[in-house]
Design an enzyme around this catalytic site. Structure first.
Site, short mmCIF file in Angstrom:
data_model
loop_
_atom_site.label_atom_id
_atom_site.label_comp_id
_atom_site.label_asym_id
_atom_site.label_seq_id
_atom_site.Cartn_x
_atom_site.Cartn_y
_atom_site.Cartn_z
N ARG A 142 0.94 -1.31 0.06
CA ARG A 142 0.04 -0.22 -0.07
C ARG A 142 0.89 1.30 -0.03
O ARG A 142 1.99 1.41 0.96
CB ARG A 142 -1.00 0.00 1.30
CG ARG A 142 -2.28 1.09 1.17
CD ARG A 142 -2.98 1.24 2.37
NE ARG A 142 -1.97 2.26 3.18
CZ ARG A 142 -2.52 2.93 4.49
NH1 ARG A 142 -3.93 2.62 4.68
NH2 ARG A 142 -1.97 3.72 4.86
N TYR B 238 -2.15 12.34 7.15
CA TYR B 238 -2.45 11.02 7.80
C TYR B 238 -1.65 10.12 7.08
O TYR B 238 -1.95 9.75 6.12
CB TYR B 238 -3.90 10.91 8.09
CG TYR B 238 -3.95 9.69 8.66
CD1 TYR B 238 -3.93 9.46 9.95
CD2 TYR B 238 -4.41 8.36 7.99
CE1 TYR B 238 -4.13 7.94 10.65
CE2 TYR B 238 -4.70 7.17 8.76
CZ TYR B 238 -4.74 6.96 9.84
OH TYR B 238 -4.73 5.95 10.47
N ASP C 152 -4.98 4.01 -0.37
CA ASP C 152 -6.16 4.58 0.65
C ASP C 152 -6.40 6.08 0.51
O ASP C 152 -5.81 6.70 0.58
CB ASP C 152 -5.53 4.04 1.98
CG ASP C 152 -6.99 4.08 2.93
OD1 ASP C 152 -8.06 4.54 2.52
OD2 ASP C 152 -6.81 3.31 4.17
N HIS D 19 -8.87 7.10 2.39
CA HIS D 19 -9.32 7.44 3.70
C HIS D 19 -10.84 8.11 3.79
O HIS D 19 -10.72 9.29 4.66
CB HIS D 19 -8.04 8.47 4.35
CG HIS D 19 -6.84 7.52 4.71
ND1 HIS D 19 -6.90 6.56 5.39
CD2 HIS D 19 -5.78 7.79 4.19
CE1 HIS D 19 -5.62 6.11 5.29
NE2 HIS D 19 -4.99 6.99 4.77
N GLU E 198 -8.86 2.02 -1.68
CA GLU E 198 -9.85 1.86 -0.67
C GLU E 198 -10.18 3.22 0.03
O GLU E 198 -9.58 4.32 -0.05
CB GLU E 198 -8.57 1.30 0.58
CG GLU E 198 -8.96 0.96 1.88
CD GLU E 198 -8.00 0.42 2.88
OE1 GLU E 198 -8.32 0.15 3.85
OE2 GLU E 198 -6.97 0.01 2.25
N GLU F 84 -13.80 -1.20 6.66
CA GLU F 84 -13.06 -1.44 8.08
C GLU F 84 -13.78 -0.92 9.19
O GLU F 84 -13.38 -1.04 10.32
CB GLU F 84 -11.41 -0.86 7.88
CG GLU F 84 -11.58 0.79 7.96
CD GLU F 84 -9.93 0.95 7.45
OE1 GLU F 84 -9.46 2.03 8.12
OE2 GLU F 84 -9.49 0.66 6.32
N ARG G 66 -13.54 -5.32 3.73
CA ARG G 66 -12.45 -5.02 4.69
C ARG G 66 -12.55 -5.21 6.25
O ARG G 66 -12.04 -4.72 7.06
CB ARG G 66 -12.04 -3.55 4.68
CG ARG G 66 -11.38 -3.24 3.24
CD ARG G 66 -10.08 -3.85 3.14
NE ARG G 66 -9.13 -2.81 3.74
CZ ARG G 66 -8.06 -3.37 4.39
NH1 ARG G 66 -7.72 -4.35 4.90
NH2 ARG G 66 -7.24 -2.24 5.20
N GLU H 44 -3.94 -7.49 5.43
CA GLU H 44 -2.91 -6.32 5.87
C GLU H 44 -1.83 -6.83 6.86
O GLU H 44 -2.42 -7.23 7.83
CB GLU H 44 -3.78 -5.15 6.20
CG GLU H 44 -3.05 -3.91 6.41
CD GLU H 44 -3.98 -2.70 6.81
OE1 GLU H 44 -3.53 -1.42 6.71
OE2 GLU H 44 -5.25 -2.90 6.94
N TRP I 71 -10.88 11.28 8.33
CA TRP I 71 -9.41 11.06 8.40
C TRP I 71 -9.00 10.64 7.21
O TRP I 71 -7.24 10.62 7.09
CB TRP I 71 -9.09 10.32 9.93
CG TRP I 71 -9.73 9.18 9.90
CD1 TRP I 71 -10.91 8.77 10.54
CD2 TRP I 71 -9.26 7.72 9.51
NE1 TRP I 71 -11.05 7.33 10.54
CE2 TRP I 71 -10.21 6.89 9.74
CE3 TRP I 71 -7.97 7.29 8.70
CZ2 TRP I 71 -10.00 5.49 9.35
CZ3 TRP I 71 -7.93 6.20 8.44
CH2 TRP I 71 -9.02 5.42 8.79
#
Length: 405
Positions: free
Chosen positions: A149, A161, A213, A215, A239, A265, A286, A342, A405
């Protein structure tokens, strides 16, 4: 009475970051371990377990895993939610650990046996600029990883981040009594990311699986724009392109791009994944074993996803403890539509506290063959690392409004 639960204890420790563990012991002395870590809200789950779950576990038959799962889920009015599901997940992991130890089998054998020899894993490579990311990617490839990633800084921003300016590995949760606040600029990111990722693909060639990602920070049309722009990069997945609570918006993303999408997630139950899966709005689920109600419930999610040709790819950052990672790997070894795990890794002291028989080698994670989850916890060492407040950062747009985030 030998298989009855006689004690259930909560252990909070911070060897490098905060973890919440559950220790369940039966009358014949068999101990099972579960993970209940919830990043930035650890003590909420610890209290839920200690005050509400542990007392009602006493006297229950540890072998009745499914019945206990139903008891904890259906036996309260306030169902679902990350605190509840993390607590249930901890109990479920601990009971599977006990069952494996009682039968003398690793958990994956109890789930039907292995369908693969090892579990493909990916790690993170970050850098403030593209040359730094390329160096990080080269370093991860040297360690044998076949999937990475990649994340970069964004021109014009002072912080992003998951990316450090000095190249050191990042810890998602920063120590402190309140979250750090960062400034975010979506348009700057959208201008930068496609070109940066294209440079990374040119550097690594076609064989390395690249993941990225977003986010949760994009609107649906921005997500569609990014996915379309990244099609030549041939990502393994993109992602969390947009907050997925309103799952219908992903239809717009799907209409504009064939870039594979990974989401989920922050979801905890099969009902939250239902529309994502049955409408084929995503390609990878996820769900984390500890946050999604344990092995029992994660297997249900995986089974639903398999019907719709969607693959399981559990969340596994540093706030998923080695206990939960063990559970995830046992599921991965025994689940046909499991895709990838992951693995951010842990500081050495975390490996010392949570002794495990799973191991990383040549781009894959290998669950061991010890009975149960193959986990033991050094409680004396864990006691040397007391809880410290730690939070994920909070992001604000340039006008001061909060974003994800």
């Amino acid at each position: 009475m030998s298989g009855r639960v006689v004690s259930a204890e909560v252990l909070v420790t911070s060897p490098g970051r905060n973890f919440v563990s559950l220790k369940v012991t039966t009358a014949d002395g068999v101990v099972g371990w579960g993970d209940a870590t919830l990043n930035g809200r650890e003590l909420a789950v610890a209290a839920y377990l200690r005050d509400h779950v542990c007392p009602i576990l006493l006297g229950r038959d540890a072998a009745r895993i499914e019945d206990t799962w139903q008891y904890l889920y259906r036996g309260v009015y306030w169902r679902r939610g990350p605190v509840t599901m993390a607590a249930i997940g901890a109990v479920d992991l601990a009971l599977w650990d006990i069952k494996g130890k009682v039968t003398g089998q690793p958990v994956y054998q109890l789930l039907g046996g292995a369908v693969r020899d090892r579990v493909l894993s990916y790690t993170h490579a970050t850098g403030w600029d593209v040359p730094a990311v390329l160096d990080a990617v080269d370093a991860t490839r040297a360690r044998g990883f076949r999937a990475v990633r990649v994340q970069t800084g964004v021109p014009g921003l002072d912080s992003v981040y998951g990316v450090t300016k000095d190249g050191t590995p990042y810890e998602p949760a920063g120590r402190g009594t309140a979250p750090v606040e960062e400034v975010w600029d979506t348009e700057a990111y959208l201008r930068h990311a496609p070109g940066a990722l294209a440079q990374i693909r040119d550097h690594v060639g076609p064989e390395l699986a690249l993941l990225h990602d977003a986010h949760h920070r994009l609107t649906p049309i921005q997500a569609a724009r990014l996915g379309k722009a990244l099609e030549p990069v041939d990502l393994f997945w993109l992602e969390d392109v947009t907050p997925a609570e309103n799952q219908e918006v992903l239809r717009r993303v799907r209409a504009h791009t064939t870039t594979p999408l990974a989401i989920g997630e922050v979801f905890t139950t099969i009902w939250e994944y239902q529309q994502l899966i049955t409408e084929q709005l995503i390609d990878f689920v996820r769900a984390a074993v500890s946050h999604a109600g344990g092995i029992t419930h994660l297997r249900r999610i995986a089974a639903l996803a398999e019907v719709w040709q969607i693959r399981l790819a559990p969340h596994g950052p540093s706030d998923v403890s080695p206990v939960a990672l063990a559970g995830s790997l046992h599921v991965g070894l025994a689940t046909p539509n499991f895709a990838i795990q992951e693995y951010m890794g842990y500081p050495d002291v975390a490996h010392e506290v949570f002794r495990h028989d799973w191991a990383y080698a040549d781009g894959h994670l290998h669950p061991g063959d010890a009975p149960g989850l193959g986990i033991d916890v050094d409680e004396e060492l864990a006691g040397r690392f007391p809880y410290e407040p730690a939070y994920l950062p909070v992001a604000r747009r340039r006008d001061g409004t909060l974003t994800d985030w």
